[in-house]
Write a protein that holds these residues in place. Structure first.
Motif, short mmCIF file in Angstrom:
data_model
loop_
_atom_site.label_atom_id
_atom_site.label_comp_id
_atom_site.label_asym_id
_atom_site.label_seq_id
_atom_site.Cartn_x
_atom_site.Cartn_y
_atom_site.Cartn_z
N UNK A 43 -7.75 -6.65 4.27
CA UNK A 43 -6.87 -5.34 4.61
C UNK A 43 -5.82 -5.61 5.76
N UNK A 44 -6.28 -6.35 6.67
CA UNK A 44 -5.20 -6.98 7.68
C UNK A 44 -4.03 -7.90 6.91
N UNK A 45 -4.53 -8.73 6.19
CA UNK A 45 -3.93 -9.75 5.50
C UNK A 45 -2.58 -8.63 4.52
N UNK A 46 -3.36 -8.10 3.90
CA UNK A 46 -2.25 -6.99 2.76
C UNK A 46 -1.39 -6.33 3.98
N UNK A 47 -1.91 -5.74 5.24
CA UNK A 47 -0.88 -5.05 6.01
C UNK A 47 0.22 -6.05 6.58
N UNK A 48 -0.14 -7.31 6.88
CA UNK A 48 0.73 -8.39 7.26
C UNK A 48 1.73 -8.30 6.20
N UNK A 57 12.69 -7.39 -4.10
CA UNK A 57 11.49 -6.51 -4.61
C UNK A 57 10.69 -5.61 -3.42
N UNK A 58 11.69 -5.63 -2.15
CA UNK A 58 11.08 -5.15 -0.94
C UNK A 58 10.38 -3.83 -1.22
N UNK A 59 10.82 -2.87 -1.82
CA UNK A 59 10.48 -1.61 -1.87
C UNK A 59 9.56 -1.40 -2.73
N UNK A 60 9.35 -2.10 -3.83
CA UNK A 60 8.28 -1.95 -4.69
C UNK A 60 7.03 -2.78 -4.12
N UNK A 61 7.07 -4.03 -3.41
CA UNK A 61 6.09 -4.58 -3.08
C UNK A 61 5.67 -3.79 -1.49
N UNK A 62 6.43 -3.29 -0.70
CA UNK A 62 6.26 -2.72 0.40
C UNK A 62 5.16 -1.42 -0.07
N UNK A 63 5.54 -0.71 -1.14
CA UNK A 63 4.48 0.40 -1.34
C UNK A 63 3.50 -0.17 -1.97
N UNK A 67 -0.60 0.71 -0.74
CA UNK A 67 -1.63 1.11 -1.63
C UNK A 67 -2.87 0.27 -1.78
N UNK A 68 -2.55 -1.03 -2.01
CA UNK A 68 -3.94 -2.15 -1.71
C UNK A 68 -4.42 -2.02 -0.58
N UNK A 69 -3.87 -1.94 0.75
CA UNK A 69 -4.55 -1.94 1.90
C UNK A 69 -5.40 -0.48 1.87
N UNK A 70 -4.77 0.72 1.44
CA UNK A 70 -5.49 2.07 1.28
C UNK A 70 -6.96 1.70 0.29
N UNK A 114 7.76 -13.19 -3.11
CA UNK A 114 6.95 -13.94 -4.01
C UNK A 114 5.86 -14.88 -3.27
N UNK A 115 6.21 -15.21 -1.81
CA UNK A 115 5.42 -15.90 -0.78
C UNK A 115 3.99 -15.03 -0.61
N UNK A 116 4.60 -13.54 -0.15
CA UNK A 116 3.44 -12.64 0.06
C UNK A 116 2.45 -12.30 -1.15
N UNK A 117 2.96 -12.04 -2.52
CA UNK A 117 2.22 -12.15 -3.51
C UNK A 117 1.37 -13.15 -3.68
N UNK A 118 1.96 -14.50 -3.58
CA UNK A 118 1.16 -15.55 -3.90
C UNK A 118 -0.05 -15.56 -2.83
#
Length: 175
Positions: A43-48, A57-63, A67-70, A114-118
Motif C-alpha cells: 500500500x505504501x509503495x502504491x501511494x509513493x 499518463x499522469x492523470x490516468x495513473x494517478x487515479x 484505486x489500487x491503494x484503496x 512507466x517506471x512506477x508501473x514497472x
C-alpha cells in the motif's frame, strides 16, 4: 481479559472458543502476519507512485494508483481482523511492515509513469505469488476460511497485475 501465557516465537494468543487447534492457529497467524506486513508495504509503495508519478499518463495513473491503494487497504483490514479472530494480535505498524515485508525496496528515483508501473508490477507479482502460496498452506493447515480469504485477494491481485502489465506492452514489446 488477561492474555494467555502461550506464545509462539512472535505471536501472543488470547483465549478463544474458535475450534481450530492451537498449532493450526499458530501456523496460519504466521502466514497472515507476513501477508499483513507485505500488504502494508505494498500500500505504501502504491501511494509513493500515486504521489510522485509524472508524464503524459499522469492523470490516468494517478487515479489508478489511488484505486489500487484503496483495494489493498481493504485487504490489510481483512487480514488483520482474521489474525485477531484467530485469537492473536495483528502487528501492523510501519516498523513491523518494513522489517517483515516480502517486497523489495521501492525505487525512490522513479518519476515517469512507466517506471512506477514497472516497479508496481514487480511488487504485485511478488505479492500475488505469496497470496497464492498462502491459499495452499492455510488449506493444508486446516483453515479453509483463511484459504478462502486468500482466494479473494488472489483474484484481485492477479487482475491488478494484468492491468499494470498491460501498460508495459507496446507495439515492439512482448512478455
Amino acid at each position: 481479559m488477561v492474555a494467555s501465557t502461550h506464545k509462539t516465537t512472535k505471536h501472543r494468543f488470547y483465549p478463544s472458543r474458535i475450534d481450530l487447534p492451537m498449532g493450526t492457529r499458530e501456523q496460519v497467524v504466521d502466514t497472515l502476519s507476513l501477508t499483513l506486513a507485505t500488504s502494508l508495504d505494498l500500500k505504501t509503495q502504491i501511494k509513493q507512485a500515486h504521489w510522485n508519478v509524472k508524464g503524459m499518463d499522469f492523470y490516468q495513473l494517478h487515479n489508478l494508483f489511488d484505486e489500487l491503494a484503496g483495494e489493498i487497504e481493504g485487504y490489510v483490514d481483512m487480514v488483520a481482523e482474521r489474525i485477531t479472530a484467530l485469537g492473536s494480535v495483528a502487528r501492523g505498524t510501519a516498523r513491523v511492515a518494513a522489517a517483515e515485508s516480502l517486497l523489495s525496496e521501492y525505487p525512490m528515483n522513479a518519476v515517469a509513469g512507466s517506471e512506477h508501473v514497472q516497479a508496481l508490477a514487480d511488487a504485485y507479482a511478488t505479492y500475488a505469488r505469496h497470496v497464492r502460496d498462502a491459499i495452499s498452506s492455510t488449506e493444508e493447515a486446516g483453515d479453509s476460511d483463511t484459504a478462502d480469504l486468500y482466494t479473494e485477494i488472489s483474484r484481485t491481485a492477479d487482475m491488478r497485475l494484468w492491468f499494470l502489465e498491460a501498460h508495459l506492452i507496446d507495439k515492439e514489446t512482448r512478455l
